[in-house]
Motif scaffolding. Structure first.
Motif, mmCIF file in Angstrom:
data_model
loop_
_atom_site.group_PDB
_atom_site.id
_atom_site.type_symbol
_atom_site.label_atom_id
_atom_site.label_comp_id
_atom_site.label_asym_id
_atom_site.label_seq_id
_atom_site.Cartn_x
_atom_site.Cartn_y
_atom_site.Cartn_z
ATOM 1 N N GLY A 244 36.422 33.171 33.893
ATOM 2 C CA GLY A 244 35.958 33.583 35.224
ATOM 3 C C GLY A 244 36.921 33.140 36.313
ATOM 4 N N ILE A 245 37.437 31.921 36.211
ATOM 5 C CA ILE A 245 38.418 31.448 37.194
ATOM 6 C C ILE A 245 39.708 32.256 37.066
ATOM 7 C CG2 ILE A 245 39.911 29.512 37.814
ATOM 8 C CD1 ILE A 245 37.654 27.635 37.242
ATOM 9 N N ALA A 246 40.108 32.555 35.837
ATOM 10 C CA ALA A 246 41.339 33.321 35.643
ATOM 11 C C ALA A 246 41.240 34.698 36.301
ATOM 12 C CB ALA A 246 41.623 33.465 34.151
ATOM 13 N N ALA A 247 40.145 35.380 36.061
ATOM 14 C CA ALA A 247 39.962 36.709 36.664
ATOM 15 C C ALA A 247 39.899 36.602 38.184
ATOM 16 C CB ALA A 247 38.692 37.348 36.113
ATOM 17 N N SER A 248 39.252 35.558 38.681
ATOM 18 C CA SER A 248 39.141 35.376 40.139
ATOM 19 C C SER A 248 40.499 35.059 40.754
ATOM 20 C CB SER A 248 38.156 34.246 40.447
ATOM 21 O OG SER A 248 36.864 34.556 39.979
ATOM 22 N N ALA A 249 41.298 34.269 40.047
ATOM 23 C CA ALA A 249 42.623 33.910 40.564
ATOM 24 C C ALA A 249 43.508 35.150 40.700
ATOM 25 C CB ALA A 249 43.275 32.893 39.637
ATOM 26 N N LYS A 250 43.431 36.015 39.712
ATOM 27 C CA LYS A 250 44.199 37.268 39.780
ATOM 28 C C LYS A 250 43.731 38.118 40.959
ATOM 29 C CE LYS A 250 45.135 41.325 36.870
ATOM 30 N NZ LYS A 250 44.956 41.888 35.510
ATOM 31 N N GLU A 251 42.426 38.195 41.129
ATOM 32 C CA GLU A 251 41.876 38.999 42.228
ATOM 33 C C GLU A 251 42.249 38.390 43.577
ATOM 34 O OE1 GLU A 251 40.506 41.852 42.140
ATOM 35 O OE2 GLU A 251 39.845 41.999 44.234
ATOM 36 N N GLU A 252 42.265 37.066 43.673
ATOM 37 C CA GLU A 252 42.638 36.403 44.927
ATOM 38 C C GLU A 252 44.042 36.822 45.368
ATOM 39 O OE1 GLU A 252 43.641 32.328 44.541
ATOM 40 O OE2 GLU A 252 43.574 31.900 46.700
ATOM 41 N N THR A 253 44.962 36.814 44.421
ATOM 42 C CA THR A 253 46.347 37.155 44.767
ATOM 43 C C THR A 253 46.480 38.616 45.172
ATOM 44 O OG1 THR A 253 47.200 35.430 43.315
ATOM 45 C CG2 THR A 253 48.690 37.240 43.838
ATOM 46 N N LEU A 279 38.411 33.725 48.763
ATOM 47 C CA LEU A 279 37.826 32.874 47.729
ATOM 48 C C LEU A 279 36.455 33.373 47.305
ATOM 49 C CD1 LEU A 279 38.584 29.274 49.092
ATOM 50 C CD2 LEU A 279 39.960 30.634 47.497
ATOM 51 N N ASN A 280 36.128 33.116 46.056
ATOM 52 C CA ASN A 280 34.750 33.262 45.590
ATOM 53 C C ASN A 280 34.299 31.899 45.060
ATOM 54 O OD1 ASN A 280 36.000 32.979 43.134
ATOM 55 N ND2 ASN A 280 35.341 34.944 42.307
ATOM 56 N N ARG A 281 33.123 31.854 44.511
ATOM 57 C CA ARG A 281 32.569 30.560 44.102
ATOM 58 C C ARG A 281 33.429 29.909 43.010
ATOM 59 N NH1 ARG A 281 27.874 28.405 45.245
ATOM 60 N NH2 ARG A 281 27.114 30.365 46.115
ATOM 61 N N SER A 282 33.909 30.701 42.043
ATOM 62 C CA SER A 282 34.711 30.137 40.955
ATOM 63 C C SER A 282 35.988 29.499 41.480
ATOM 64 C CB SER A 282 35.067 31.237 39.944
ATOM 65 O OG SER A 282 33.916 31.733 39.324
ATOM 66 N N LEU A 283 36.658 30.194 42.388
ATOM 67 C CA LEU A 283 37.910 29.658 42.913
ATOM 68 C C LEU A 283 37.685 28.441 43.797
ATOM 69 C CD1 LEU A 283 40.027 32.810 43.773
ATOM 70 C CD2 LEU A 283 40.554 31.037 42.101
ATOM 71 N N ALA A 284 36.589 28.458 44.544
ATOM 72 C CA ALA A 284 36.289 27.295 45.392
ATOM 73 C C ALA A 284 36.166 26.046 44.525
ATOM 74 C CB ALA A 284 35.006 27.545 46.180
ATOM 75 N N ALA A 285 35.564 26.199 43.342
ATOM 76 C CA ALA A 285 35.441 25.061 42.426
ATOM 77 C C ALA A 285 36.817 24.613 41.945
ATOM 78 C CB ALA A 285 34.558 25.441 41.250
ATOM 79 N N ASP A 286 37.669 25.580 41.630
ATOM 80 C CA ASP A 286 39.008 25.235 41.153
ATOM 81 C C ASP A 286 39.826 24.536 42.225
ATOM 82 O OD1 ASP A 286 41.057 25.360 39.080
ATOM 83 O OD2 ASP A 286 42.098 26.736 40.431
ATOM 84 N N TYR A 287 39.675 25.005 43.457
ATOM 85 C CA TYR A 287 40.419 24.406 44.568
ATOM 86 C C TYR A 287 39.728 23.151 45.122
ATOM 87 C CZ TYR A 287 43.411 28.573 44.826
ATOM 88 O OH TYR A 287 44.313 29.575 44.556
ATOM 89 N N ALA A 315 46.279 29.749 42.566
ATOM 90 C CA ALA A 315 46.018 29.368 41.172
ATOM 91 C C ALA A 315 46.670 30.336 40.187
ATOM 92 C CB ALA A 315 44.513 29.317 40.927
ATOM 93 N N SER A 316 46.759 31.606 40.561
ATOM 94 C CA SER A 316 47.323 32.602 39.644
ATOM 95 C C SER A 316 48.772 32.259 39.294
ATOM 96 C CB SER A 316 47.258 34.002 40.274
ATOM 97 O OG SER A 316 48.001 34.035 41.484
ATOM 98 N N MET A 317 49.597 32.115 40.296
ATOM 99 C CA MET A 317 51.015 31.878 40.042
ATOM 100 C C MET A 317 51.245 30.503 39.406
ATOM 101 S SD MET A 317 52.050 34.765 41.101
ATOM 102 C CE MET A 317 53.828 34.651 41.023
ATOM 103 N N LEU A 318 50.500 29.510 39.856
ATOM 104 C CA LEU A 318 50.679 28.164 39.309
ATOM 105 C C LEU A 318 50.218 28.080 37.858
ATOM 106 C CD1 LEU A 318 49.430 26.205 42.443
ATOM 107 C CD2 LEU A 318 51.785 26.282 41.609
ATOM 108 N N ALA A 319 49.138 28.775 37.525
ATOM 109 C CA ALA A 319 48.601 28.715 36.161
ATOM 110 C C ALA A 319 49.395 29.597 35.197
ATOM 111 C CB ALA A 319 47.135 29.134 36.164
ATOM 112 N N MET A 320 49.807 30.776 35.675
ATOM 113 C CA MET A 320 50.543 31.688 34.788
ATOM 114 C C MET A 320 51.832 31.065 34.288
ATOM 115 S SD MET A 320 50.475 35.685 35.910
ATOM 116 C CE MET A 320 51.063 35.396 37.557
#
Length: 507
Positions: A244-253, A279-287, A315-320
């Protein structure tokens, strides 16, 4: 000739037949050429498995379109459902064939499909069974599966794309789908061969909200976000990370890029420095942020002391571009150089010893120390000296994009020097890239290469010189780049066909 991508195929079917028609099947994987998957569509072949898959998908679509639920949408009703009706068949196949082939069908093409439908309708005593195979033959034809670009004489020794090829190139760039009826009509009338007619259609395509779809596809390709599907993290070290965080990170970018490029019509260099995001809820948790928002996705601006800088620190670029259990300055540096500066790094020699870099339990406690020791190898130093300073400046973020200041109990040094310019941290890197003329030039090169399906490493700067000037003169606005590029007099130029391939109608 370019093979349709999976998304282009799906979007085209949805636009031609409606979103209720499902595309059931698998597509062959793509490769990245010059940093873009789009460039590979002009060099990829189709394997026997690929042909079988296209055939099965074509039949599945034809079954749905000729099924009882869809028949009311067909342009005519046969005189009798148990007999062939060539007139009705021709009407249906001509209408859909024109959209599938992105040009009117020739009389021979129509007659061939009608004859196929007639024979099968007669043998099975079912008009729609025959129509299914006639339509299926169009759906699996190379004229649909591949974007055929046809060159015609343009005066003197020059050649250029014919109007239908122009319409197709414009539509897949702007909307990531097949040309709509108005664009095909403009091609039929020859309007795309005039500056005024071309500008009218370009302005229409660019004012449509569907431009978001086309540019999302471009940024997804350029930023290599398709690779996110294979990103995984060590669940013991990073239990918070999820699909869920991965999909959200892609969408954020993608939301950040589209908002800056199209909605705000902003300076594209700010993509390296902006603290504005979504941001959505998943990304807020990651950040590690509270999520007091009311909607699923909300605009957000990181505080000035957050250390964040544009999509570089999302998160997308840093995690990828990290390892599953730890960050990777080298991966991050190589990615930044390739994606944003058009400076790809060659692969390491096969006999390189990575033991020093990978020894995280040895006496060298920080990745900076290990990389510096590794770079003492002369065969490694030339590349690492280019990419590592970029990656080391991003070490303030771990493998899932969370802020950190310590590594193994030692404060992280995020300073770097590139080409004599010293900076600190992601903010310093973002400003360095913002001010580096190579970044906007690389962006323009990638857009041009993406639209024409060419290897960005082989495209001459002179090919998009006029478009880049308009881009720079506008303050690096994406809309200005797109408009200037497709309205340039040379954008639809084409190499002359080799003599034996020139059709009699073109001579």
């Amino acid at each position: 000739m370019r093979r349709l991508t999976q998304q282009e195929y799906r979007n085209s079917i949805a636009d031609i037949f409606g979103k209720e028609i499902e595309v059931r099947g698998s597509f062959e994987p793509m490769i990245r050429v010059g940093g873009l998957q789009a460039a590979s569509t002009s060099v990829l072949s189709v394997t026997p498995f690929g042909f079988e898959s296209f055939t099965n998908m074509a039949d599945s679509i034809a079954i749905q379109v000729t099924g009882e639920k869809y028949r009311a949408k067909l342009p005519c009703v046969p005189k009798a459902t148990k007999e062939p009706d060539d007139a009705c068949t021709a009407q249906i196949l001509s209408q859909y064939g024109r959209m599938l082939y992105r040009r009117p069908l020739t009389s021979d093409e129509i007659q061939s499909a009608v004859n196929l439908s007639h024979g099968l309708a007669e043998s099975q005593s079912d008009f729609y069974a025959g129509l299914r195979y006639g339509l299926g033959s169009l759906l699996q034809a190379p004229d649909f599966v591949f974007r055929m670009e046809t060159a015609v004489p343009a005066g003197g020794m020059q050649w250029a794309l014919d109007p239908y090829s122009r319409a197709t190139r414009l539509s897949y760039l702007m909307w990531d789908s097949t040309p709509d009826e108005e664009l095909i009509q403009a091609a039929e009338k020859g309007e795309l061969n005039t500056a005024a007619g071309l500008e009218k259609q370009v302005d229409r395509l660019m004012t449509s909200p569907r431009l978001d779809i086309g540019m999302r596809t471009f940024f997804n390709d350029m930023l290599e976000l398709d690779t996110f599907d294979t990103v995984s993290k060590d669940s013991i070290l990073y239990p918070k990370w999820s699909s869920g965080i991965a999909a959200s990170a892609k969408e954020e970018t993608l939301r950040t890029a589209i908002d800056l490029a199209l909605h705000e019509n902003g300076d594209m260099r700010d993509l390296m420095t902006t603290r504005k995001t979504f941001l959505n809820r998943s990304l807020a948790a990651d950040y590690q942020l509270p999520f007091p928002f009311k909607g699923e996705w909300m605009p957000y601006e990181f505080p000035a002391d957050s250390g964040r800088s544009g999509i570089l620190t999302q998160a997308s670029m840093l995690a990828m571009f990290s390892h599953p259990g730890r960050s990777s300055p080298t991966k991050r540096g190589v990615a930044v150089m390739d994606i944003f500066l058009c400076e790809p790094t060659p692969p390491p020699p096969a006999n390189v010893d990575f033991s020093v870099v990978n020894n995280t339990s040895g006496p060298l406690k920080t990745v900076r120390e290990r990389l510096m020791a590794h770079a003492t190898n002369g065969s490694c130093a030339s590349c690492h000296n280019h990419s590592d300073p970029i990656g080391l400046s991003l070490e303030g973020f771990d493998t899932i994009g969370q802020r950190r200041i310590m590594e193994n109990g030692i404060p992280i040094d995020v300073s770097a020097t590139i080409k004599g310019k010293h900076f600190v941290g992601a903010e310093g890197l973002g400003q360095f890239l913002h001010d580096d003329p190579k970044y906007p030039a690389c962006l323009a090169r990638k857009v041009y290469s993406y639209s024409r399906g060419e290897n960005s490493e082989e495209v001459s700067a002179s090919a998009f010189k006029a478009a880049y000037k308009s881009f720079a003169d506008s303050g690096f606005r994406m809309r200005s780049l797109l408009k200037a590029m497709v309205e340039d007099k040379d954008y639809f130029s084409a190499p002359a066909p080799i003599p034996e391939t020139i059709s009699p109608s073109a001579q």
